[in-house]
Design a protein around this motif. Structure first.
Motif, PDB file in Angstrom:
ATOM      1  N   MET A   1      61.661  39.223  49.316  1.00 13.96           N
ATOM      2  CA  MET A   1      63.019  38.896  49.755  1.00 13.96           C
ATOM      3  C   MET A   1      63.939  40.108  49.687  1.00 13.96           C
ATOM      4  SD  MET A   1      62.428  36.025  50.818  1.00 13.96           S
ATOM      5  CE  MET A   1      64.060  35.916  51.517  1.00 13.96           C
ATOM      6  N   ARG A   2      63.721  40.966  48.701  1.00  8.44           N
ATOM      7  CA  ARG A   2      64.486  42.223  48.644  1.00  8.44           C
ATOM      8  C   ARG A   2      64.135  43.093  49.848  1.00  8.44           C
ATOM      9  NH1 ARG A   2      61.865  45.937  44.632  1.00  8.44           N
ATOM     10  NH2 ARG A   2      60.470  45.955  46.436  1.00  8.44           N
ATOM     11  N   ASP A   3      62.852  43.140  50.172  1.00  8.27           N
ATOM     12  CA  ASP A   3      62.397  43.945  51.305  1.00  8.27           C
ATOM     13  C   ASP A   3      62.980  43.440  52.620  1.00  8.27           C
ATOM     14  OD1 ASP A   3      60.952  45.245  49.387  1.00  8.27           O
ATOM     15  OD2 ASP A   3      58.993  44.474  50.007  1.00  8.27           O
ATOM     16  N   VAL A   4      63.026  42.123  52.768  1.00  8.67           N
ATOM     17  CA  VAL A   4      63.605  41.515  53.975  1.00  8.67           C
ATOM     18  C   VAL A   4      65.070  41.901  54.105  1.00  8.67           C
ATOM     19  CG1 VAL A   4      64.373  39.306  54.969  1.00  8.67           C
ATOM     20  CG2 VAL A   4      62.017  39.570  54.182  1.00  8.67           C
ATOM     21  N   GLU A   5      65.797  41.814  53.003  1.00  5.39           N
ATOM     22  CA  GLU A   5      67.221  42.167  53.020  1.00  5.39           C
ATOM     23  C   GLU A   5      67.406  43.644  53.378  1.00  5.39           C
ATOM     24  OE1 GLU A   5      71.210  41.853  50.185  1.00  5.39           O
ATOM     25  OE2 GLU A   5      69.222  41.703  49.284  1.00  5.39           O
ATOM     26  N   THR A   6      66.546  44.502  52.827  1.00  4.59           N
ATOM     27  CA  THR A   6      66.642  45.940  53.108  1.00  4.59           C
ATOM     28  C   THR A   6      66.503  46.219  54.599  1.00  4.59           C
ATOM     29  OG1 THR A   6      65.760  46.572  50.933  1.00  4.59           O
ATOM     30  CG2 THR A   6      65.575  48.200  52.701  1.00  4.59           C
ATOM     31  N   ILE A   7      65.461  45.668  55.206  1.00  3.96           N
ATOM     32  CA  ILE A   7      65.219  45.916  56.632  1.00  3.96           C
ATOM     33  C   ILE A   7      66.303  45.289  57.492  1.00  3.96           C
ATOM     34  CG2 ILE A   7      63.660  45.476  58.577  1.00  3.96           C
ATOM     35  CD1 ILE A   7      62.640  47.614  56.666  1.00  3.96           C
ATOM     36  N   ASN A   8      66.651  44.038  57.204  1.00  9.32           N
ATOM     37  CA  ASN A   8      67.664  43.361  58.015  1.00  9.32           C
ATOM     38  C   ASN A   8      69.012  44.077  57.979  1.00  9.32           C
ATOM     39  OD1 ASN A   8      65.863  41.462  58.863  1.00  9.32           O
ATOM     40  ND2 ASN A   8      66.601  39.813  57.559  1.00  9.32           N
ATOM     41  N   LEU A   9      69.379  44.595  56.813  1.00  5.64           N
ATOM     42  CA  LEU A   9      70.638  45.342  56.716  1.00  5.64           C
ATOM     43  C   LEU A   9      70.575  46.631  57.523  1.00  5.64           C
ATOM     44  CD1 LEU A   9      71.733  44.884  52.984  1.00  5.64           C
ATOM     45  CD2 LEU A   9      72.899  44.029  55.031  1.00  5.64           C
ATOM     46  N   GLU A  10      69.435  47.304  57.517  1.00  7.15           N
ATOM     47  CA  GLU A  10      69.307  48.544  58.291  1.00  7.15           C
ATOM     48  C   GLU A  10      69.412  48.260  59.794  1.00  7.15           C
ATOM     49  OE1 GLU A  10      69.505  51.524  57.108  1.00  7.15           O
ATOM     50  OE2 GLU A  10      69.618  50.621  55.119  1.00  7.15           O
ATOM     51  N   LEU A  11      68.859  47.142  60.228  1.00 10.16           N
ATOM     52  CA  LEU A  11      68.975  46.765  61.640  1.00 10.16           C
ATOM     53  C   LEU A  11      70.429  46.445  61.986  1.00 10.16           C
ATOM     54  CD1 LEU A  11      65.812  44.474  62.089  1.00 10.16           C
ATOM     55  CD2 LEU A  11      66.028  46.934  62.482  1.00 10.16           C
ATOM     56  N   ILE A  12      71.112  45.776  61.056  1.00  7.35           N
ATOM     57  CA  ILE A  12      72.530  45.461  61.255  1.00  7.35           C
ATOM     58  C   ILE A  12      73.361  46.738  61.317  1.00  7.35           C
ATOM     59  CG2 ILE A  12      74.574  44.526  60.059  1.00  7.35           C
ATOM     60  CD1 ILE A  12      72.827  42.143  59.219  1.00  7.35           C
ATOM     61  N   PHE A  13      73.107  47.667  60.391  1.00 10.43           N
ATOM     62  CA  PHE A  13      73.861  48.932  60.373  1.00 10.43           C
ATOM     63  C   PHE A  13      73.639  49.724  61.654  1.00 10.43           C
ATOM     64  CE2 PHE A  13      73.493  48.924  55.463  1.00 10.43           C
ATOM     65  CZ  PHE A  13      74.641  48.159  55.364  1.00 10.43           C
ATOM     66  N   ALA A  14      72.387  49.719  62.157  1.00  9.60           N
ATOM     67  CA  ALA A  14      72.079  50.449  63.390  1.00  9.60           C
ATOM     68  C   ALA A  14      72.840  49.847  64.569  1.00  9.60           C
ATOM     69  CB  ALA A  14      70.574  50.424  63.651  1.00  9.60           C
ATOM     70  N   ASP A  15      72.894  48.510  64.624  1.00  8.01           N
ATOM     71  CA  ASP A  15      73.631  47.842  65.696  1.00  8.01           C
ATOM     72  C   ASP A  15      75.128  48.091  65.564  1.00  8.01           C
ATOM     73  OD1 ASP A  15      71.510  46.790  67.053  1.00  8.01           O
ATOM     74  OD2 ASP A  15      71.726  44.743  66.315  1.00  8.01           O
ATOM     75  N   LEU A  16      75.622  48.055  64.334  1.00  8.67           N
ATOM     76  CA  LEU A  16      77.047  48.229  64.090  1.00  8.67           C
ATOM     77  C   LEU A  16      77.516  49.608  64.538  1.00  8.67           C
ATOM     78  CD1 LEU A  16      79.468  46.716  62.939  1.00  8.67           C
ATOM     79  CD2 LEU A  16      78.886  47.607  60.677  1.00  8.67           C
ATOM     80  N   GLU A  17      76.705  50.607  64.258  1.00  9.17           N
ATOM     81  CA  GLU A  17      77.062  51.969  64.647  1.00  9.17           C
ATOM     82  C   GLU A  17      77.180  52.083  66.168  1.00  9.17           C
ATOM     83  OE1 GLU A  17      75.324  56.556  64.288  1.00  9.17           O
ATOM     84  OE2 GLU A  17      74.217  54.878  63.419  1.00  9.17           O
ATOM     85  N   MET A  18      76.205  51.516  66.882  1.00  9.90           N
ATOM     86  CA  MET A  18      76.220  51.583  68.336  1.00  9.90           C
ATOM     87  C   MET A  18      77.356  50.748  68.917  1.00  9.90           C
ATOM     88  SD  MET A  18      73.179  50.677  71.058  1.00  9.90           S
ATOM     89  CE  MET A  18      73.589  48.941  71.185  1.00  9.90           C
TER      90      MET A  18
END
Length: 365
Positions: free
Chosen positions: A120-137
Motif C-alpha cells: 500500500m505504501r508502494d501504491v501511494e508512492t507511484i500514484n503520487l508520482e503520476l499525479i505530480f507528473a500530470d500536475l506539472e504538465m
C-alpha cells in the motif's frame, strides 16, 4: 488496446512483460535495470477465429492485438527527476490504460528500493508520482489557457475544466475521479493525455507459494483489492515468476501445467480480459476466403464506427451491414445456411455492434 506498465523497481514489471510477450526483457536484481522502454505486441486469444476458419479455410487468420509498454521503475521523487527521472512517463501518455505492478511477496534475494515490502505504501508512492507528473504538465497548460481566455471567451470552458482537474490533483485524487457528462468536455479532457485520467489496473505480483496456499490468504492482495474497488479500478493477481515459466511451454504442456495448479486461464488471458473490461472493449469478426479476423471496438459502437476500424472508406461510404451472430454461423455451418435460416440480418447506421458479431460491410465511395 495499448497498455502501459508502471511500478517500483524490482516489482516484477519486466518479468511480467517478458512472460506476456513470450520474449526476453532485461530483468535483474537491482533498480533501474530497464532504461529504454520494452514495447511488444501480443495476439488476443480468441478461439472463435479457429472455429470460423474451419468454415472458410482462409488464407490468413488475424487476431486482435495488445501492445504493452514497460517503462523504467519509478521511485519517490521521479516526477522531480529522482531515479531515472520523469522522462520515461512520456512513454505511457499515449496508452489506453495503466497496469500498475505491485510487489506482494517477500523474498530476501530480491532487493526493494525502500528496504521493506509494503504494497500500500508502494501504491501511494507511484500514484503520487503520476499525479505530480500530470500536475506539472497541467499547470503549464492552464497558465497559457487562462491568459488566452481573457481575450478569447471560447477558451473559458477549457480553463474551468483545467482548474477543476488541478484542484482534484492537488487533493491527491487522480483525474479519472472526476466525471464529465458533456461529450465535448470529455473529448477535451482526453486531449490533455493525462496519465491519471487513464483507467488503472492493479497487478498484484504474488509468490509461487501464494498460488499453492491460495491468493485469497495474502493480506496484501486483500488490502489492494479493497483499495482498487474504492477508486473504481480493477485488480489482477499473478505470479510473474511463474508466468515466465509458463510462457516457455508448448500449448499442450501449458494446459496441463495450469490444470495441475488449478488455474483456469493463463495470466495473459486474464490480463487481456481485465483490460477489455476496464476499457469497455468488445471484438467483432469478419470472415471470408481471404481472411478471418477479429477487430476491437468500444462497447456500444455503431456499425459505421466498426466499419471504420477496418478502413476509413468503409465508414465514409457505409450503406449497411450484414450481421450474423458467431454462434448462429457456427451452428449453421455456412454463411449461406445461416442466411436461409433467416439468421443474417440487414442493419443500418444506428445498429449497435455486439461482441461476436460477424459483419459484412456494404459501402460505396
Amino acid at each position: 488496446m495499448k497498455l502501459g506498465i508502471v511500478g517500483l523497481p524490482n516489482a516484477g514489471k519486466s518479468t511480467l512483460w517478458s512472460a506476456m510477450m513470450q520474449k526476453a526483457a532485461e530483468a535483474s536484481n537491482y533498480p533501474f535495470c530497464t532504461i529504454d522502454p520494452n514495447v511488444g505486441r501480443v495476439p488476443v486469444p480468441d478461439e472463435r477465429l479457429g472455429k470460423l476458419n474451419e468454415i472458410y479455410n482462409a488464407k490468413s487468420v488475424v487476431p486482435a492485438a495488445v501492445e504493452m509498454v514497460d517503462i523504467a521503475g519509478l521511485v519517490k521523487g521521479a516526477s522531480q527527476g529522482e531515479g531515472m527521472g520523469n522522462q520515461f512517463l512520456s512513454h505511457i501518455r499515449e496508452v489506453d490504460a495503466i497496469v500498475h505492478v505491485v510487489r506482494c511477496f517477500d523474498d530476501e534475494n530480491v532487493v526493494h528500493v525502500q528496504a521493506t515490502v509494503d504494497p500500500m505504501r508502494d501504491v501511494e508512492t507511484i500514484n503520487l508520482e503520476l499525479i505530480f507528473a500530470d500536475l506539472e504538465m497541467l499547470e503549464r497548460r492552464l497558465e497559457k489557457v487562462a491568459k488566452t481566455a481573457r481575450t478569447d471567451k471560447s477558451f473559458k470552458r477549457e480553463e474551468e475544466i483545467l482548474t477543476s482537474i488541478k484542484a482534484a490533483l492537488e487533493d491527491g485524487k487522480p483525474a479519472r475521479s472526476l466525471t464529465w457528462e458533456d461529450a465535448d468536455d470529455l473529448k477535451l479532457v482526453e486531449s490533455f493525455t493525462l496519465i491519471t485520467q487513464k483507467p488503472m489496473l492493479y497487478a498484484a505480483n504474488i509468490s509461487e507459494s501464494d498460488i499453492e496456499n491460495g491468493e485469497e490468504n495474502n493480506a496484501a492482495v486483500k488490502a489492494l483489492s479493497e483499495f482498487a474497488k474504492s477508486e473504481g479500478s480493477r485488480l489482477f493477481v499473478s505470479c510473474a515468476k511463474l508466468e515466465s515459466e509458463i510462457a516457455t511451454l508448448e500449448p499442450e504442456e501449458k494446459e496441463m501445467f495450469l490444470a495441475d495448479l488449478g488455474i483456469a486461464e493463463s495470466g495473459l488471458d486474464r490480463l487481456i480480459s481485465a483490460g477489455y473490461e476496464i476499457l469497455g472493449l468488445i471484438s467483432f469478426l469478419t470472415a471470408g476466403p481471404k481472411e478471418v479476423r477479429a477487430w476491437t471496438v468500444r462497447r456500444n459502437s455503431k456499425a459505421p464506427q466498426a466499419a471504420g476500424k477496418i478502413h476509413s472508406d468503409l465508414e465514409r461510404g457505409f450503406i449497411r451491414a450484414e450481421v450474423v451472430a458467431y454462434e448462429d454461423l457456427i451452428a449453421a455451418g455456412t454463411y449461406a445456411a445461416a442466411k436461409e435460416k433467416g439468421q443474417v440480418r440487414i442493419e443500418g447506421k444506428e445498429y449497435i455492434v455486439k461482441d461476436g458479431d460477424v459483419l459484412l460491410i456494404r459501402f460505396n465511395v
